[in-house]
Scaffold this motif. Structure first.
Motif, PDB file in Angstrom:
ATOM      1  N   GLY A   1       9.252  -9.209   9.148  1.00  0.00           N
ATOM      2  CA  GLY A   1       9.132  -9.628   7.760  1.00  0.00           C
ATOM      3  C   GLY A   1      10.039  -8.794   6.878  1.00  0.00           C
ATOM      4  N   LYS A   2      10.065  -9.137   5.595  1.00  0.00           N
ATOM      5  CA  LYS A   2      10.933  -8.434   4.664  1.00  0.00           C
ATOM      6  C   LYS A   2      10.565  -6.963   4.568  1.00  0.00           C
ATOM      7  CE  LYS A   2      12.389  -8.356  -0.175  1.00  0.00           C
ATOM      8  NZ  LYS A   2      12.315  -9.012  -1.499  1.00  0.00           N
ATOM      9  N   GLN A   3       9.258  -6.672   4.657  1.00  0.00           N
ATOM     10  CA  GLN A   3       8.823  -5.280   4.540  1.00  0.00           C
ATOM     11  C   GLN A   3       9.415  -4.413   5.637  1.00  0.00           C
ATOM     12  OE1 GLN A   3       7.107  -3.999   2.060  1.00  0.00           O
ATOM     13  NE2 GLN A   3       7.148  -1.951   2.926  1.00  0.00           N
ATOM     14  N   SER A   4       9.436  -4.920   6.860  1.00  0.00           N
ATOM     15  CA  SER A   4       9.968  -4.117   7.968  1.00  0.00           C
ATOM     16  C   SER A   4      11.480  -3.927   7.819  1.00  0.00           C
ATOM     17  CB  SER A   4       9.650  -4.767   9.317  1.00  0.00           C
ATOM     18  OG  SER A   4      10.258  -6.043   9.421  1.00  0.00           O
ATOM     19  N   LEU A   5      12.176  -4.953   7.333  1.00  0.00           N
ATOM     20  CA  LEU A   5      13.615  -4.835   7.098  1.00  0.00           C
ATOM     21  C   LEU A   5      13.866  -3.867   5.946  1.00  0.00           C
ATOM     22  CD1 LEU A   5      16.546  -5.570   7.538  1.00  0.00           C
ATOM     23  CD2 LEU A   5      16.175  -7.685   6.247  1.00  0.00           C
ATOM     24  N   TYR A   6      13.049  -3.962   4.918  1.00  0.00           N
ATOM     25  CA  TYR A   6      13.169  -3.049   3.781  1.00  0.00           C
ATOM     26  C   TYR A   6      12.999  -1.605   4.235  1.00  0.00           C
ATOM     27  CZ  TYR A   6      11.807  -0.399  -0.337  1.00  0.00           C
ATOM     28  OH  TYR A   6      11.717   0.577  -1.301  1.00  0.00           O
ATOM     29  N   GLU A   7      11.992  -1.356   5.063  1.00  0.00           N
ATOM     30  CA  GLU A   7      11.748   0.017   5.521  1.00  0.00           C
ATOM     31  C   GLU A   7      12.884   0.528   6.412  1.00  0.00           C
ATOM     32  OE1 GLU A   7       7.880   0.210   7.267  1.00  0.00           O
ATOM     33  OE2 GLU A   7       6.835   0.018   5.344  1.00  0.00           O
ATOM     34  N   ALA A   8      13.470  -0.367   7.205  1.00  0.00           N
ATOM     35  CA  ALA A   8      14.605   0.023   8.046  1.00  0.00           C
ATOM     36  C   ALA A   8      15.808   0.388   7.177  1.00  0.00           C
ATOM     37  CB  ALA A   8      14.968  -1.101   9.009  1.00  0.00           C
TER      38      ALA A   8
ATOM     39  N   GLY B   1       2.931   2.906  -2.218  1.00  0.00           N
ATOM     40  CA  GLY B   1       1.689   3.237  -1.533  1.00  0.00           C
ATOM     41  C   GLY B   1       1.809   3.225  -0.026  1.00  0.00           C
ATOM     42  N   SER B   2       2.924   2.746   0.510  1.00  0.00           N
ATOM     43  CA  SER B   2       3.110   2.715   1.954  1.00  0.00           C
ATOM     44  C   SER B   2       3.277   4.122   2.493  1.00  0.00           C
ATOM     45  CB  SER B   2       4.354   1.873   2.297  1.00  0.00           C
ATOM     46  OG  SER B   2       4.796   2.154   3.604  1.00  0.00           O
ATOM     47  N   SER B   3       2.516   4.450   3.520  1.00  0.00           N
ATOM     48  CA  SER B   3       2.613   5.787   4.108  1.00  0.00           C
ATOM     49  C   SER B   3       3.985   6.008   4.727  1.00  0.00           C
ATOM     50  CB  SER B   3       1.514   5.986   5.156  1.00  0.00           C
ATOM     51  OG  SER B   3       1.619   5.010   6.190  1.00  0.00           O
ATOM     52  N   THR B   4       4.570   4.943   5.271  1.00  0.00           N
ATOM     53  CA  THR B   4       5.910   5.045   5.861  1.00  0.00           C
ATOM     54  C   THR B   4       6.937   5.385   4.803  1.00  0.00           C
ATOM     55  OG1 THR B   4       5.353   3.422   7.568  1.00  0.00           O
ATOM     56  CG2 THR B   4       7.692   3.829   7.170  1.00  0.00           C
ATOM     57  N   THR B   5       6.888   4.679   3.693  1.00  0.00           N
ATOM     58  CA  THR B   5       7.831   4.916   2.603  1.00  0.00           C
ATOM     59  C   THR B   5       7.643   6.308   2.017  1.00  0.00           C
ATOM     60  OG1 THR B   5       7.802   2.569   2.059  1.00  0.00           O
ATOM     61  CG2 THR B   5       8.664   4.058   0.391  1.00  0.00           C
ATOM     62  N   ASN B   6       6.403   6.677   1.759  1.00  0.00           N
ATOM     63  CA  ASN B   6       6.124   7.998   1.191  1.00  0.00           C
ATOM     64  C   ASN B   6       6.615   9.106   2.106  1.00  0.00           C
ATOM     65  OD1 ASN B   6       4.911   6.832  -1.039  1.00  0.00           O
ATOM     66  ND2 ASN B   6       2.842   6.969  -0.199  1.00  0.00           N
ATOM     67  N   ALA B   7       6.468   8.910   3.413  1.00  0.00           N
ATOM     68  CA  ALA B   7       6.915   9.918   4.372  1.00  0.00           C
ATOM     69  C   ALA B   7       8.433  10.067   4.330  1.00  0.00           C
ATOM     70  CB  ALA B   7       6.463   9.540   5.786  1.00  0.00           C
TER      71      ALA B   7
ATOM     72  N   HIS C   1      24.302   3.247  -5.115  1.00  0.00           N
ATOM     73  CA  HIS C   1      23.078   2.546  -4.690  1.00  0.00           C
ATOM     74  C   HIS C   1      22.012   2.584  -5.782  1.00  0.00           C
ATOM     75  CE1 HIS C   1      24.671   2.539  -0.589  1.00  0.00           C
ATOM     76  NE2 HIS C   1      24.931   3.820  -0.732  1.00  0.00           N
ATOM     77  N   GLY C   2      22.421   2.305  -7.030  1.00  0.00           N
ATOM     78  CA  GLY C   2      21.498   2.439  -8.152  1.00  0.00           C
ATOM     79  C   GLY C   2      20.113   1.859  -7.938  1.00  0.00           C
ATOM     80  N   PRO C   3      19.974   0.519  -7.862  1.00  0.00           N
ATOM     81  CA  PRO C   3      18.642  -0.069  -7.665  1.00  0.00           C
ATOM     82  C   PRO C   3      17.992   0.388  -6.359  1.00  0.00           C
ATOM     83  CG  PRO C   3      20.184  -1.725  -8.431  1.00  0.00           C
ATOM     84  CD  PRO C   3      21.009  -0.510  -8.087  1.00  0.00           C
ATOM     85  N   GLY C   4      18.799   0.556  -5.315  1.00  0.00           N
ATOM     86  CA  GLY C   4      18.248   1.013  -4.042  1.00  0.00           C
ATOM     87  C   GLY C   4      17.733   2.432  -4.130  1.00  0.00           C
ATOM     88  N   PHE C   5      18.460   3.292  -4.866  1.00  0.00           N
ATOM     89  CA  PHE C   5      18.005   4.664  -5.056  1.00  0.00           C
ATOM     90  C   PHE C   5      16.695   4.684  -5.836  1.00  0.00           C
ATOM     91  CE2 PHE C   5      17.719   8.375  -7.878  1.00  0.00           C
ATOM     92  CZ  PHE C   5      17.719   9.399  -6.946  1.00  0.00           C
ATOM     93  N   ALA C   6      16.639   3.897  -6.893  1.00  0.00           N
ATOM     94  CA  ALA C   6      15.412   3.835  -7.690  1.00  0.00           C
ATOM     95  C   ALA C   6      14.252   3.348  -6.829  1.00  0.00           C
ATOM     96  CB  ALA C   6      15.615   2.913  -8.892  1.00  0.00           C
ATOM     97  N   ALA C   7      14.518   2.349  -5.978  1.00  0.00           N
ATOM     98  CA  ALA C   7      13.461   1.833  -5.101  1.00  0.00           C
ATOM     99  C   ALA C   7      13.035   2.894  -4.103  1.00  0.00           C
ATOM    100  CB  ALA C   7      13.957   0.587  -4.368  1.00  0.00           C
ATOM    101  N   LEU C   8      14.004   3.647  -3.584  1.00  0.00           N
ATOM    102  CA  LEU C   8      13.684   4.699  -2.621  1.00  0.00           C
ATOM    103  C   LEU C   8      12.771   5.738  -3.249  1.00  0.00           C
ATOM    104  CD1 LEU C   8      14.072   6.280   0.024  1.00  0.00           C
ATOM    105  CD2 LEU C   8      16.171   7.233  -0.951  1.00  0.00           C
ATOM    106  N   MET C   9      13.116   6.194  -4.444  1.00  0.00           N
ATOM    107  CA  MET C   9      12.354   7.266  -5.075  1.00  0.00           C
ATOM    108  C   MET C   9      11.038   6.794  -5.696  1.00  0.00           C
ATOM    109  SD  MET C   9      13.789  10.092  -4.535  1.00  0.00           S
ATOM    110  CE  MET C   9      14.816   9.890  -3.102  1.00  0.00           C
TER     111      MET C   9
ATOM    112  N   GLY D   1       9.433   3.968  -4.508  1.00  0.00           N
ATOM    113  CA  GLY D   1       8.651   3.254  -3.521  1.00  0.00           C
ATOM    114  C   GLY D   1       8.985   1.784  -3.399  1.00  0.00           C
ATOM    115  N   GLY D   2       9.617   1.200  -4.436  1.00  0.00           N
ATOM    116  CA  GLY D   2      10.011  -0.209  -4.374  1.00  0.00           C
ATOM    117  C   GLY D   2       8.843  -1.104  -4.003  1.00  0.00           C
ATOM    118  N   PRO D   3       9.099  -2.131  -3.186  1.00  0.00           N
ATOM    119  CA  PRO D   3       8.026  -3.049  -2.812  1.00  0.00           C
ATOM    120  C   PRO D   3       7.040  -2.414  -1.848  1.00  0.00           C
ATOM    121  CG  PRO D   3      10.048  -3.608  -1.667  1.00  0.00           C
ATOM    122  CD  PRO D   3      10.395  -2.556  -2.666  1.00  0.00           C
ATOM    123  N   ALA D   4       7.322  -1.171  -1.455  1.00  0.00           N
ATOM    124  CA  ALA D   4       6.430  -0.501  -0.503  1.00  0.00           C
ATOM    125  C   ALA D   4       5.600   0.585  -1.171  1.00  0.00           C
ATOM    126  CB  ALA D   4       7.256   0.107   0.634  1.00  0.00           C
TER     127      ALA D   4
END
Length: 237
Positions: A56-63, A117-123, A102-110, A112-115
Motif C-alpha cells: 500500500g501507499k503507507q509501505s511505499l511512503y515508509e520505504a 503516530g507511526s512507530s516506524t516513522t517516529n523511530a 526535498h522541501g515537502p518531503g523534509f517537512a513530512a519526515l520531521m 510524520g506526514g501521513p504516518a
C-alpha cells in the motif's frame, strides 16, 4: 536498425526505482497529495504492479522515508579536520541543501506526514536526530558527554530542525544567513552553558583555541563586541 526493448527489472531494482520516484514526487508535494496512480505513471508501470511490490501507499511512503532519513543523516558526516566552526558551517550547508531539494518531503519526515503516530516513522526520525547528535559529539572529541553538553547538542539539533521547517514557510530569510546563524547559535548555547558549568567551560575554551579570527565563531565574537559597545555603560551595571 535496432528496436528499443524495455529491459525487465528485477524485484529489488524495481522497488528501488519506485522508492526513487516516490521520493522525487514527495520532494515537490506533500506525500498526502501524491497518489499511487501518479507514482505508477511516473515509474512507467501500472497501478496493480506498484501494489505487487508494496502492499500500500503507507509501505511505499515508509520505504521512501527510510531512504530520505539515511540521506539526511549522512549530511551531518564531516571529516574531523580544521576548526569546528568551519566544519559546522559545511554541515549546515549540506543540511539546507537537503531541505531545499526535498522541501515537502523534509517537512513530512520531521512532522510524520501521513504516518503521524507511526512507530516506524517516529523511530526513523529519532535515528536522524541521534545520528546528528553523535556526529557533533565526534567533532567535539567527547566520548561520554556531561549532562550539560548533551543538552547543548540535542537542543542545537532540534533548533536546526525547527529553523529549517520555519524557513520552508516562505523562505523569508536568506538561506546563507540562517546557516551561519545556526553555527553562531551552537556557540551561544555552549557559551551560556559554560557560564554555569566548569566542565562545559573547559570544553568551550578547547574549541575556541583552534578557531581563527575570521572563522564563524570569530565573526560571532566580533558581532557581539560591536553590539555591546553600543549599549550604555549604566545598563551593564
Amino acid at each position: 536498425m535496432t528496436t528499443g526493448v524495455r529491459r525487465r527489472m528485477g524485484v529489488e531494482e524495481r522497488k528501488q526505482q519506485l522508492i526513487g520516484v516516490a521520493l522525487e514526487l514527495f520532494s515537490h508535494r506533500s506525500p498526502d497529495e501524491v497518489s499511487i496512480d501518479e507514482i505508477a505513471a511516473a515509474a512507467g508501470i501500472s497501478r496493480p504492479l506498484v501494489y505487487h511490490y508494496f502492499p500500500g501507499k503507507q509501505s511505499l511512503y515508509e520505504a521512501a522515508l527510510r531512504r530520505a532519513a539515511d540521506e539526511l543523516a549522512a549530511r551531518f558526516v564531516e571529516p574531523p579536520q580544521g576548526p569546528l566552526g568551519a566544519r559546522l558551517l559545511r554541515v549546515m550547508g549540506r543540511f539546507f541543501d537537503f531541505v531545499d531539494e526535498h522541501g515537502p518531503g523534509f517537512a513530512a519526515l520531521m512532522r510524520g506526514g501521513p504516518a503521524v503516530g507511526s512507530s516506524t516513522t517516529n523511530a526513523m526520525i529519532d535515528e536522524v536526530r541521534q545520528a546528528a547528535y553523535e556526529q557533533i559529539l565526534a567533532h567535539l572529541e567527547v566520548g561520554k558527554p556531561s549532562a550539560r553538553l548533551e543538552l547543548v547538542v540535542r537542543s542545537w539539533v532540534s533548533l536546526a530542525e525547527s529553523t529549517a521547517l520555519l524557513w520552508l514557510d516562505g523562505r523569508r530569510i536568506p538561506r546563507g544567513e540562517l546557516e551561519l546563524q545556526l553555527v553562531h547559535d551552537f556557540a551561544a548555547l555552549a557559551a551560556v552553558s559554560a557560564a554555569y558549568d566548569e566542565e562545559m567551560a573547559e570544553t568551550l575554551v578547547r574549541i575556541l583555541a583552534d578557531e581563527p579570527a575570521d572563522g564563524p565563531f570569530g565573526e560571532l565574537v566580533a558581532r557581539l563586541s560591536a553590539f555591546v559597545l553600543q549599549v550604555p555603560d549604566q545598563r551593564l551595571r
